[in-house]
Scaffold this active site. Structure first.
Site, PDB file in Angstrom:
ATOM      1  N   LYS A   1       6.023  25.464  -4.997  1.00 41.75           N
ATOM      2  CA  LYS A   1       6.323  23.985  -5.159  1.00 41.75           C
ATOM      3  C   LYS A   1       5.649  23.329  -6.482  1.00 41.75           C
ATOM      4  O   LYS A   1       5.972  22.232  -6.965  1.00 41.75           O
ATOM      5  CB  LYS A   1       5.908  23.200  -3.741  1.00 41.75           C
ATOM      6  CG  LYS A   1       6.671  23.397  -2.611  1.00 41.75           C
ATOM      7  CD  LYS A   1       6.370  22.465  -1.388  1.00 41.75           C
ATOM      8  CE  LYS A   1       7.425  22.700  -0.378  1.00 41.75           C
ATOM      9  NZ  LYS A   1       6.850  22.089   0.661  1.00 41.75           N
TER      10      LYS A   1
ATOM     11  N   LYS B   1      18.659  21.964   1.742  1.00 40.31           N
ATOM     12  CA  LYS B   1      18.678  20.515   1.330  1.00 40.31           C
ATOM     13  C   LYS B   1      18.203  20.408  -0.184  1.00 40.31           C
ATOM     14  O   LYS B   1      18.677  19.416  -0.805  1.00 40.31           O
ATOM     15  CB  LYS B   1      17.901  19.671   2.440  1.00 40.31           C
ATOM     16  CG  LYS B   1      16.642  19.969   3.007  1.00 40.31           C
ATOM     17  CD  LYS B   1      16.391  18.822   3.969  1.00 40.31           C
ATOM     18  CE  LYS B   1      15.957  19.521   5.180  1.00 40.31           C
ATOM     19  NZ  LYS B   1      14.505  19.854   5.363  1.00 40.31           N
TER      20      LYS B   1
ATOM     21  N   LYS C   1      21.138  30.691   0.754  1.00 38.67           N
ATOM     22  CA  LYS C   1      21.220  29.869   2.135  1.00 38.67           C
ATOM     23  C   LYS C   1      21.773  28.459   1.959  1.00 38.67           C
ATOM     24  O   LYS C   1      21.542  27.782   0.995  1.00 38.67           O
ATOM     25  CB  LYS C   1      19.922  30.032   2.921  1.00 38.67           C
ATOM     26  CG  LYS C   1      18.830  29.295   2.286  1.00 38.67           C
ATOM     27  CD  LYS C   1      17.639  29.235   3.338  1.00 38.67           C
ATOM     28  CE  LYS C   1      16.647  28.026   2.695  1.00 38.67           C
ATOM     29  NZ  LYS C   1      15.908  27.567   3.600  1.00 38.67           N
TER      30      LYS C   1
HETATM   31  P1  ATP Z   1      14.565  23.433   1.520  1.00 39.78           P
HETATM   32  O1  ATP Z   1      15.915  23.941   1.073  1.00 39.78           O
HETATM   33  O2  ATP Z   1      14.123  22.510   0.841  1.00 39.78           O
HETATM   34  O3  ATP Z   1      13.655  24.670   1.820  1.00 39.78           O
HETATM   35  P2  ATP Z   1      15.869  23.615   4.123  1.00 39.78           P
HETATM   36  O4  ATP Z   1      16.821  22.959   4.224  1.00 39.78           O
HETATM   37  O5  ATP Z   1      15.577  25.003   3.884  1.00 39.78           O
HETATM   38  O6  ATP Z   1      14.854  22.982   3.225  1.00 39.78           O
HETATM   39  P3  ATP Z   1      13.428  23.306   5.790  1.00 39.78           P
HETATM   40  O7  ATP Z   1      12.788  21.645   6.000  1.00 39.78           O
HETATM   41  O8  ATP Z   1      12.642  24.271   4.975  1.00 39.78           O
HETATM   42  O9  ATP Z   1      14.942  23.116   5.518  1.00 39.78           O
HETATM   43  O10 ATP Z   1      13.775  23.966   7.364  1.00 39.78           O
HETATM   44  C1  ATP Z   1      13.766  23.481   8.464  1.00 39.78           C
HETATM   45  C2  ATP Z   1      14.217  24.152   9.471  1.00 39.78           C
HETATM   46  O11 ATP Z   1      15.460  24.832   9.289  1.00 39.78           O
HETATM   47  C3  ATP Z   1      13.413  25.475   9.387  1.00 39.78           C
HETATM   48  O12 ATP Z   1      12.998  26.270  10.778  1.00 39.78           O
HETATM   49  C4  ATP Z   1      14.427  26.679   8.758  1.00 39.78           C
HETATM   50  O13 ATP Z   1      13.890  27.851   9.020  1.00 39.78           O
HETATM   51  C5  ATP Z   1      15.813  26.142   8.999  1.00 39.78           C
HETATM   52  N1  ATP Z   1      16.723  26.377   7.995  1.00 39.78           N
HETATM   53  C6  ATP Z   1      16.780  25.728   6.922  1.00 39.78           C
HETATM   54  N2  ATP Z   1      17.754  26.174   6.139  1.00 39.78           N
HETATM   55  C7  ATP Z   1      18.781  27.081   6.960  1.00 39.78           C
HETATM   56  C8  ATP Z   1      19.868  27.839   6.953  1.00 39.78           C
HETATM   57  N3  ATP Z   1      20.587  27.898   5.764  1.00 39.78           N
HETATM   58  N4  ATP Z   1      20.057  28.538   7.910  1.00 39.78           N
HETATM   59  C9  ATP Z   1      19.539  28.667   9.197  1.00 39.78           C
HETATM   60  N5  ATP Z   1      18.169  27.960   9.382  1.00 39.78           N
HETATM   61  C10 ATP Z   1      17.556  27.420   8.143  1.00 39.78           C
END
Ligand code: ATP
Ligand code: LTN
Length: 326
Positions: free
Chosen positions: A111, A195, A192
């Site tokens: 980050k 967001k 994946k």
């Molecule tokens: P960033 O992209 O900023 O890392 P994110 O969308 O991955 O954000 P997080 O806030 O890191 O979301 O994760 C929230 C939860 O959602 C975590 O438990 C993470 O494992 C799950 N998660 C996030 N993206 C996925 C995905 N594409 N598939 C399955 N689980 C996910």
């Protein structure tokens, strides 16, 4: 009964990956464990946020968690900043963790390399996360593999505190949540759904309107061999559709593949299953959105329940470390 604790940051819109990968598991866990779930708004502040946006996303994420079925009467659901013990214990955690340990955190390296303003709190972030977990005598922390290091450092902090000042904290264990679906970007199925990556056409949001969801599935990237088969390496796009369909309907992706000979029907069935999954969630969300006072009531209930446990742990830690009682 074992106690689990997990947290989610109010940053960005909740997408299908968050729902199928994490929140569906939270919903299930509340029936099997004493569950504590937290919207970690203080953690979101480690990167600068517009105040109005933070307020809106914190409230919205809380309402979404309830809409998904996380039941504030059954588990403890609360907003981190509404339980001041988190910030208070975090200071004691900062005094217990070393600079060297914090310097090894890959989430910080990642980050800090991607952001212009690097706050002190971004560096000490794991101390606040340790406070979150340790305040509730947590046995298990179900989080993705990317959070393993933060749970390890929490264990190290707890063990050090216990050995310096006498037994104070339960030492928690990391558990990889039971195979939640890993949802890939619809336009770029090797990556994946996320967001923070800007891929509007590849990301399906939980609050998205249904026509737009249908369109995104229709345009989802597949491949040109025309065969419906579950093979994540060779056929990432098609396999992603099959896993989403399976997660939304409770089926098995490889078995579902047998029911299709063409991509078109697979795409429209997957879109339809996702829409049916989201329909009640969106409806419940709309009710909560129309009645913010009810959400505030539910969050106060959560914060009160959380404080009952957190205040006892904080007092124990303060006493053991040598702060005066009042
Ligand atoms: P960033 O992209 O900023 O890392 P994110 O969308 O991955 O954000 P997080 O806030 O890191 O979301 O994760 C929230 C939860 O959602 C975590 O438990 C993470 O494992 C799950 N998660 C996030 N993206 C996925 C995905 N594409 N598939 C399955 N689980 C996910
Ligand atoms: N750092 C986590 C969110 C988080 C958390 C926690 C998870 C904050 N405190 C305590 C589990 C337990 C993340 O970014 N996903």
């Amino acid at each position: 009964m074992t106690r689990v604790f997990s947290g989610i940051q109010p940053s960005g819109d909740l997408h299908l990956g968050n729902l199928l990968g994490a929140l569906v598991n939270w919903e299930r866990m509340q029936h099997e464990h004493e569950s504590v779930f937290c919207v970690v708004d203080l953690h979101a502040l480690t990167l600068p946020k517009d105040p109005a946006t933070l307020r809106r996303t914190t409230l919205q994420l809380s309402q979404l968690l309830i809409a998904v079925g996380i039941d504030p009467e059954r588990c403890v659901l609360f907003v981190q900043s509404q339980v001041p013990e988190h910030a208070q214990l975090a200071w004691l955690m900062e005094c217990t963790v070393s600079f060297g340990e914090l310097s090894r955190m890959t989430a910080f390296k990642d980050k800090s390399s991607r952001n212009e303003f690097i706050s002190g709190a971004l560096f000490t972030y794991p101390a606040l996360q340790a406070a979150d977990i340790l305040l509730y005598d947590t046995d298990f922390v179900p989080v993705g593999d990317d959070q393993r290091q933060h749970v390890e450092i929490t264990r190290d902090i707890a063990e050090r505190f216990n050995s310096r000042y006498g037994t104070t904290f339960v030492v928690p264990a990391h558990v990889i949540p039971p195979a939640g679906a890993r949802v890939m970007d619809l336009q770029n199925p090797d990556r994946k759904m996320s967001k923070s990556e800007v891929s509007p056409a590849g990301t399906v949001n939980v609050l998205e309107d249904f026509a737009s969801i249908e369109k995104k599935f229709k345009r989802a990237v597949t491949d040109s061999d025309g065969e419906v088969r579950y093979d994540v390496d060779a056929k990432a796009g098609v396999s992603n559709l099959l896993s989403i369909l399976a997660a939304a309907t409770g089926g098995d992706p490889a078995a579902l593949a047998g029911g299709y000979t063409q991509y078109g029907p697979l795409k429209s069935d997957t879109a339809a299953a996702v829409i049916e999954l989201l329909r009640p969630i969106q409806a419940r969300f709309a009710e909560l959105e129309a009645d913010p006072a009810e959400t505030s009531r539910l969050l106060r209930l959560g914060a009160d329940k959380a404080r009952e446990v957190a205040s006892v742990t904080l007092r124990r830690a303060q006493e053991n470390i040598g702060l005066l009682a009042y």
